[in-house]
Write a protein that holds these residues in place. Structure first.
Motif, PDB file in Angstrom:
ATOM      1  N   ARG A  16       0.856  -1.177   0.000  1.00 44.94           N
ATOM      2  CA  ARG A  16       0.000   0.000   0.000  1.00 44.94           C
ATOM      3  C   ARG A  16       0.894   1.229   0.000  1.00 44.94           C
ATOM      4  NH1 ARG A  16      -3.883  -0.786   4.916  1.00 44.94           N
ATOM      5  NH2 ARG A  16      -2.159  -2.024   5.585  1.00 44.94           N
ATOM      6  N   ALA A  17       0.484   2.187  -0.751  1.00 41.07           N
ATOM      7  CA  ALA A  17       1.224   3.443  -0.729  1.00 41.07           C
ATOM      8  C   ALA A  17       1.034   4.089   0.625  1.00 41.07           C
ATOM      9  CB  ALA A  17       0.724   4.358  -1.854  1.00 41.07           C
ATOM     10  N   SER A  18       2.069   4.725   1.113  1.00 39.16           N
ATOM     11  CA  SER A  18       1.936   5.359   2.424  1.00 39.16           C
ATOM     12  C   SER A  18       0.809   6.370   2.354  1.00 39.16           C
ATOM     13  CB  SER A  18       3.256   6.031   2.826  1.00 39.16           C
ATOM     14  OG  SER A  18       3.583   7.013   1.883  1.00 39.16           O
ATOM     15  N   GLY A  19       0.031   6.359   3.389  1.00 40.95           N
ATOM     16  CA  GLY A  19      -1.099   7.270   3.462  1.00 40.95           C
ATOM     17  C   GLY A  19      -2.371   6.694   2.882  1.00 40.95           C
ATOM     18  N   ASP A  20      -2.271   5.562   2.121  1.00 40.89           N
ATOM     19  CA  ASP A  20      -3.494   4.944   1.601  1.00 40.89           C
ATOM     20  C   ASP A  20      -4.246   4.301   2.758  1.00 40.89           C
ATOM     21  OD1 ASP A  20      -2.887   5.670  -0.918  1.00 40.89           O
ATOM     22  OD2 ASP A  20      -2.376   3.644  -1.636  1.00 40.89           O
ATOM     23  N   ALA A  21      -5.490   4.528   2.801  1.00 39.37           N
ATOM     24  CA  ALA A  21      -6.317   3.872   3.825  1.00 39.37           C
ATOM     25  C   ALA A  21      -6.569   2.442   3.379  1.00 39.37           C
ATOM     26  CB  ALA A  21      -7.633   4.620   3.974  1.00 39.37           C
ATOM     27  N   PRO A  22      -6.638   1.509   4.329  1.00 41.22           N
ATOM     28  CA  PRO A  22      -6.923   0.134   3.923  1.00 41.22           C
ATOM     29  C   PRO A  22      -8.289   0.056   3.255  1.00 41.22           C
ATOM     30  CG  PRO A  22      -7.004   0.363   6.318  1.00 41.22           C
ATOM     31  CD  PRO A  22      -6.543   1.672   5.756  1.00 41.22           C
ATOM     32  N   GLU A  23      -8.344  -0.806   2.246  1.00 39.86           N
ATOM     33  CA  GLU A  23      -9.611  -0.963   1.540  1.00 39.86           C
ATOM     34  C   GLU A  23     -10.601  -1.664   2.458  1.00 39.86           C
ATOM     35  OE1 GLU A  23      -9.215  -2.885  -2.200  1.00 39.86           O
ATOM     36  OE2 GLU A  23      -7.431  -1.722  -2.721  1.00 39.86           O
ATOM     37  N   PRO A  24     -11.826  -1.166   2.522  1.00 43.60           N
ATOM     38  CA  PRO A  24     -12.819  -1.838   3.377  1.00 43.60           C
ATOM     39  C   PRO A  24     -13.147  -3.224   2.803  1.00 43.60           C
ATOM     40  CG  PRO A  24     -13.859  -0.089   2.095  1.00 43.60           C
ATOM     41  CD  PRO A  24     -12.379  -0.011   1.829  1.00 43.60           C
ATOM     42  N   ARG A  25     -13.226  -4.175   3.691  1.00 42.27           N
ATOM     43  CA  ARG A  25     -13.514  -5.552   3.280  1.00 42.27           C
ATOM     44  C   ARG A  25     -14.944  -5.872   3.660  1.00 42.27           C
ATOM     45  NH1 ARG A  25     -10.101 -10.728   5.192  1.00 42.27           N
ATOM     46  NH2 ARG A  25     -11.260 -12.212   3.986  1.00 42.27           N
ATOM     47  N   MET A  26     -15.728  -6.248   2.703  1.00 42.51           N
ATOM     48  CA  MET A  26     -17.144  -6.512   2.945  1.00 42.51           C
ATOM     49  C   MET A  26     -17.332  -7.976   3.338  1.00 42.51           C
ATOM     50  SD  MET A  26     -18.563  -3.622   2.479  1.00 42.51           S
ATOM     51  CE  MET A  26     -20.269  -4.074   2.453  1.00 42.51           C
ATOM     52  N   GLU A  27     -17.820  -8.205   4.518  1.00 44.68           N
ATOM     53  CA  GLU A  27     -18.131  -9.549   4.979  1.00 44.68           C
ATOM     54  C   GLU A  27     -19.546  -9.896   4.528  1.00 44.68           C
ATOM     55  OE1 GLU A  27     -16.220 -11.722   6.720  1.00 44.68           O
ATOM     56  OE2 GLU A  27     -14.542 -10.322   6.649  1.00 44.68           O
ATOM     57  N   PRO A  28     -19.774 -11.136   4.073  1.00 43.96           N
ATOM     58  CA  PRO A  28     -21.144 -11.499   3.680  1.00 43.96           C
ATOM     59  C   PRO A  28     -22.048 -11.535   4.915  1.00 43.96           C
ATOM     60  CG  PRO A  28     -19.663 -13.385   3.505  1.00 43.96           C
ATOM     61  CD  PRO A  28     -18.828 -12.203   3.883  1.00 43.96           C
ATOM     62  N   SER A  29     -23.290 -11.203   4.700  1.00 42.52           N
ATOM     63  CA  SER A  29     -24.253 -11.236   5.804  1.00 42.52           C
ATOM     64  C   SER A  29     -24.628 -12.686   6.117  1.00 42.52           C
ATOM     65  CB  SER A  29     -25.513 -10.455   5.422  1.00 42.52           C
ATOM     66  OG  SER A  29     -26.231 -11.166   4.428  1.00 42.52           O
ATOM     67  N   ASP A  30     -25.246 -12.891   7.259  1.00 40.51           N
ATOM     68  CA  ASP A  30     -25.708 -14.238   7.636  1.00 40.51           C
ATOM     69  C   ASP A  30     -26.687 -14.788   6.606  1.00 40.51           C
ATOM     70  OD1 ASP A  30     -24.123 -14.229   9.874  1.00 40.51           O
ATOM     71  OD2 ASP A  30     -25.759 -13.770  11.275  1.00 40.51           O
ATOM     72  N   ASP A  31     -27.550 -13.926   6.089  1.00 41.75           N
ATOM     73  CA  ASP A  31     -28.520 -14.368   5.079  1.00 41.75           C
ATOM     74  C   ASP A  31     -27.823 -14.827   3.803  1.00 41.75           C
ATOM     75  OD1 ASP A  31     -30.642 -13.881   6.767  1.00 41.75           O
ATOM     76  OD2 ASP A  31     -31.047 -11.869   5.956  1.00 41.75           O
TER      77      ASP A  31
END
Length: 196
Positions: A16-31
């Protein structure tokens, strides 16, 4: 060795480039997880049909009703144990365990064997047990020195059984016990059954 460009690396090894925020990781829902598992099971096992009957506790009354429905004679002995005759052999139906959840079908061969034959009968039982799952075969030596041959099938029914499941278990205990006793009959034919 030259470093690979980031686009060719697995996502977990990319810099990751310095200063880049981590990419949000989408967890699947229970459904979504449930739907994925349902699709996977349907693809692998086929579509399950809804049960028409739910398991219930096994009781002596249910066993007696099964005996009556199948036109088998049965009795309740002085100790309150349910028994019956199946192809001339005595079988008992016991419920053991803290909540009477273990069904045991125990049959006894209709003849006794002399104590002098104990070793050979034990060998027969051991051979049977080594080759088959049901019934468990064993002997009991009585106080009078006579040997009784026993067949037993036990099943833990902690969650109960439907009528169809109970019927299958009872038939299994009776029929496999009878198969074992038939094998004993072949080894030790009834002398009174043959022509003099």
């Amino acid at each position: 060795m030259a470093a690979q460009p980031d686009e060719h690396r697995p996502w977990w090894r990319r810099r990751r480039a310095s200063g880049d925020a981590p990419e949000p990781r989408m967890e699947p829902s229970d459904d979504e997880l449930h739907a994925n598992v349902t699709r996977l099971l349907a693809r692998e096992l086929g579509v399950a049909e809804s049960a028409t009957e739910h398991p219930r506790s096994v009781t002596p009354a249910r066993i007696a009703a099964w005996m009556a429905d199948n036109h088998f004679s049965y009795f309740v002995d002085n100790d309150g144990d349910l028994g019956g005759l199946w192809r001339g052999r005595l079988f008992y139906f016991f419920l053991f365990g803290e909540r009477a959840e273990i069904l045991q079908i125990r049959g006894q061969w209709h003849r006794e064997i002399a104590i002098e034959r104990l070793e050979e009968v034990l060998d027969l039982c051991n051979e049977w047990n080594a080759d088959r799952i049901w019934p468990k075969a064993y002997v009991r030596v009585r106080d009078n020195g006579r040997v009784h041959v026993v067949a037993e099938v036990a099943t833990d029914l902690e969650h109960g059984a439907t009528d169809a499941q109970l019927s299958q278990l009872l038939f299994c205990g009776l029929s496999t016990g009878s198969m074992f006793f038939d094998a004993i009959d072949e080894k030790y034919p009834d002398p009174a059954g043959s022509v003099p």
